[in-house]
Design an enzyme around this catalytic site. Structure first.
Site, PDB file in Angstrom:
ATOM      1  N   ASN A  54       0.872  -1.174   0.000  1.00 29.72           N
ATOM      2  CA  ASN A  54       0.000   0.000   0.000  1.00 29.72           C
ATOM      3  C   ASN A  54       0.905   1.219   0.000  1.00 29.72           C
ATOM      4  O   ASN A  54       1.504   1.553   1.023  1.00 29.72           O
ATOM      5  CB  ASN A  54      -0.890  -0.030   1.240  1.00 29.72           C
ATOM      6  CG  ASN A  54      -1.689   1.254   1.400  1.00 29.72           C
ATOM      7  OD1 ASN A  54      -1.741   2.082   0.489  1.00 29.72           O
ATOM      8  ND2 ASN A  54      -2.319   1.425   2.558  1.00 29.72           N
TER       9      ASN A  54
ATOM     10  N   LYS B 290       0.145   4.275  -0.239  1.00 29.36           N
ATOM     11  CA  LYS B 290      -0.458   5.482   0.359  1.00 29.36           C
ATOM     12  C   LYS B 290      -0.234   6.672  -0.585  1.00 29.36           C
ATOM     13  O   LYS B 290      -0.287   6.486  -1.801  1.00 29.36           O
ATOM     14  CB  LYS B 290       0.089   5.698   1.766  1.00 29.36           C
ATOM     15  CG  LYS B 290      -0.049   4.409   2.606  1.00 29.36           C
ATOM     16  CD  LYS B 290       0.163   4.601   4.076  1.00 29.36           C
ATOM     17  CE  LYS B 290      -0.043   3.259   4.785  1.00 29.36           C
ATOM     18  NZ  LYS B 290       0.008   3.350   6.235  1.00 29.36           N
TER      19      LYS B 290
ATOM     20  N   HIS C 246      -9.436   1.359   4.858  1.00 31.92           N
ATOM     21  CA  HIS C 246      -8.159   1.510   5.567  1.00 31.92           C
ATOM     22  C   HIS C 246      -8.353   2.454   6.756  1.00 31.92           C
ATOM     23  O   HIS C 246      -9.144   3.405   6.677  1.00 31.92           O
ATOM     24  CB  HIS C 246      -7.091   2.055   4.612  1.00 31.92           C
ATOM     25  CG  HIS C 246      -5.716   1.990   5.197  1.00 31.92           C
ATOM     26  ND1 HIS C 246      -5.255   2.927   6.084  1.00 31.92           N
ATOM     27  CD2 HIS C 246      -4.729   1.079   5.060  1.00 31.92           C
ATOM     28  CE1 HIS C 246      -4.028   2.595   6.460  1.00 31.92           C
ATOM     29  NE2 HIS C 246      -3.688   1.476   5.857  1.00 31.92           N
TER      30      HIS C 246
ATOM     31  N   GLU D  15      -6.682   4.836   7.778  1.00 30.30           N
ATOM     32  CA  GLU D  15      -6.454   6.256   7.461  1.00 30.30           C
ATOM     33  C   GLU D  15      -7.689   6.854   6.773  1.00 30.30           C
ATOM     34  O   GLU D  15      -7.990   8.037   6.942  1.00 30.30           O
ATOM     35  CB  GLU D  15      -5.182   6.398   6.608  1.00 30.30           C
ATOM     36  CG  GLU D  15      -3.938   6.151   7.467  1.00 30.30           C
ATOM     37  CD  GLU D  15      -2.753   5.567   6.732  1.00 30.30           C
ATOM     38  OE1 GLU D  15      -2.728   5.600   5.488  1.00 30.30           O
ATOM     39  OE2 GLU D  15      -1.842   5.058   7.419  1.00 30.30           O
TER      40      GLU D  15
ATOM     41  N   GLU E 229      -5.306  -4.810  10.535  1.00 31.39           N
ATOM     42  CA  GLU E 229      -4.265  -3.800  10.713  1.00 31.39           C
ATOM     43  C   GLU E 229      -4.520  -3.045  12.023  1.00 31.39           C
ATOM     44  O   GLU E 229      -5.308  -2.082  12.036  1.00 31.39           O
ATOM     45  CB  GLU E 229      -4.290  -2.798   9.557  1.00 31.39           C
ATOM     46  CG  GLU E 229      -4.002  -3.402   8.201  1.00 31.39           C
ATOM     47  CD  GLU E 229      -3.389  -2.378   7.260  1.00 31.39           C
ATOM     48  OE1 GLU E 229      -2.347  -2.682   6.691  1.00 31.39           O
ATOM     49  OE2 GLU E 229      -3.925  -1.267   7.118  1.00 31.39           O
TER      50      GLU E 229
ATOM     51  N   GLY F 284       2.795   2.344  10.803  1.00 33.57           N
ATOM     52  CA  GLY F 284       3.764   3.425  10.682  1.00 33.57           C
ATOM     53  C   GLY F 284       4.497   3.741  11.968  1.00 33.57           C
ATOM     54  O   GLY F 284       5.168   4.767  12.075  1.00 33.57           O
TER      55      GLY F 284
ATOM     56  N   SER G 215       3.616  -2.145  10.274  1.00 36.26           N
ATOM     57  CA  SER G 215       5.072  -2.238  10.479  1.00 36.26           C
ATOM     58  C   SER G 215       5.645  -3.601  10.074  1.00 36.26           C
ATOM     59  O   SER G 215       6.535  -4.128  10.739  1.00 36.26           O
ATOM     60  CB  SER G 215       5.443  -1.885  11.919  1.00 36.26           C
ATOM     61  OG  SER G 215       5.090  -0.535  12.201  1.00 36.26           O
TER      62      SER G 215
HETATM   63  P1  13P Z   1       3.184   0.445   7.695  1.00 35.24           P
HETATM   64  O1  13P Z   1       3.672  -0.851   7.066  1.00 35.24           O
HETATM   65  O2  13P Z   1       3.921   1.634   7.224  1.00 35.24           O
HETATM   66  O3  13P Z   1       3.083   0.319   9.173  1.00 35.24           O
HETATM   67  O4  13P Z   1       1.669   0.653   7.153  1.00 35.24           O
HETATM   68  C1  13P Z   1       0.779  -0.397   7.220  1.00 35.24           C
HETATM   69  C2  13P Z   1      -0.415  -0.052   6.432  1.00 35.24           C
HETATM   70  O5  13P Z   1      -1.143   0.869   6.751  1.00 35.24           O
HETATM   71  C3  13P Z   1      -0.691  -0.845   5.230  1.00 35.24           C
HETATM   72  O6  13P Z   1      -1.962  -0.600   4.722  1.00 35.24           O
END
Ligand code: 13P
Length: 257
Positions: free
Chosen positions: A9, A11, A95, A97, A167, A173, A213
């Site tokens: 992903n 982003k 997601h 976010e 997740e 992150g 992560s």
């Molecule tokens: P990270 O791998 O940066 O923690 O992000 C995970 C994520 O949100 C994947 O959709």
């Protein structure tokens, strides 16, 4: 037999030109026949360039969001039909976010999910608890409510066409990965919910990923868990060498080119 999926992903990272460079490099390091499926999910503006570079490769394309309507007066939105034409196989839905910054609800995610299935896209539906929810002991209740809302009204046959990603928000992150046993516990719970809704055969066919992560050094222990069928990778999916190391770490014992 579930074929694991490792999806990146991206982003809001990478222009179309950068996406093309990434995929050219990834193809040079992922040459072996892998036992896992690999997908990349660039921003909308890079989908076309990515699709051109991915043509003829085994790496699939996904988007990160979509509207539920086929078309209409929805300024700034992108429809499932557009994603299908752009060459997407997958679309990430719900997601954290999107839930946090754009206030997406389970009801909207449910509409998106049904629209994605109608258009032959495979939704990667994200669920996961926040830190305060975990600390209050509410992880299972939160994940259950997200599943109930987002999967409402789906038939067993439709369930088999989903991918679910667990997740935990506190792991995204932050460099703080869930312990493999914790990921297993929640993923097993998700499969039990799917079994109740669609029966054991349908639930057994659905891939349940872990995200948060994920790195080259933790992918193997996560995927060693019986109900972790792959990973949704954020930050570590942005460099082709690191992402390739995760893919290879997710299929131990395989050669690579
Ligand atoms: P990270 O791998 O940066 O923690 O992000 C995970 C994520 O949100 C994947 O959709």
């Amino acid at each position: 037999m579930r074929v694991p999926l490792i999806a990146g992903n991206w982003k809001m990272y990478k222009t179309a030109a950068e996406a093309g460079d990434f995929i050219r490099q990834l193809k040079t390091v992922l040459t072996a026949q892998l036992r896992v499926e690999v997908a990349v999910c660039p921003p909308f503006t890079a989908l076309h360039a990515a699709a051109l570079e991915l043509a003829g490769s085994r790496i699939a394309l996904g988007a990160q969001n979509m509207h539920w309507e086929e078309e209409g007066a929805y300024t700034g939105e992108v429809s499932p039909r557009m994603l299908k034409e752009a060459g997407c196989r997958y679309v990430i839905l719900g997601h954290s976010e999107r839930r946090q910054y754009f206030h997406e609800t389970d009801q909207e995610i449910n509409k998106k999910l049904k629209a994605a299935l109608k258009w032959g896209l495979t939704p990667i539906v994200c669920v996961g608890e926040k830190l305060a929810e975990r600390e209050a002991g509410n992880t299972i209740a939160v994940v259950n409510a997200q599943l109930e809302g987002s999967l409402a009204g789906l038939a067993a046959e439709e369930l088999t066409r989903l991918v679910i990603a667990y997740e935990p928000v506190w792991a995204i992150g932050t460099g703080r990965t869930a312990q493999p046993e914790d990921a297993q516990q929640v993923n097993a719970f998700i499969r039990s919910v799917l079994t109740t809704r669609g029966g054991a055969a349908a639930a057994g066919a659905i891939r349940i990923l872990y995200g948060g992560s994920v790195k080259p050094d933790n992918i193997a222990s996560l995927m060693a868990q019986p109900d972790v069928d792959g990973a949704l990778v954020g930050g570590a999916s942005l460099r082709p060498d690191v992402f390739a190391a995760i893919v290879k770490g997710g299929c131990p014992g395989e050669g690579n080119g």
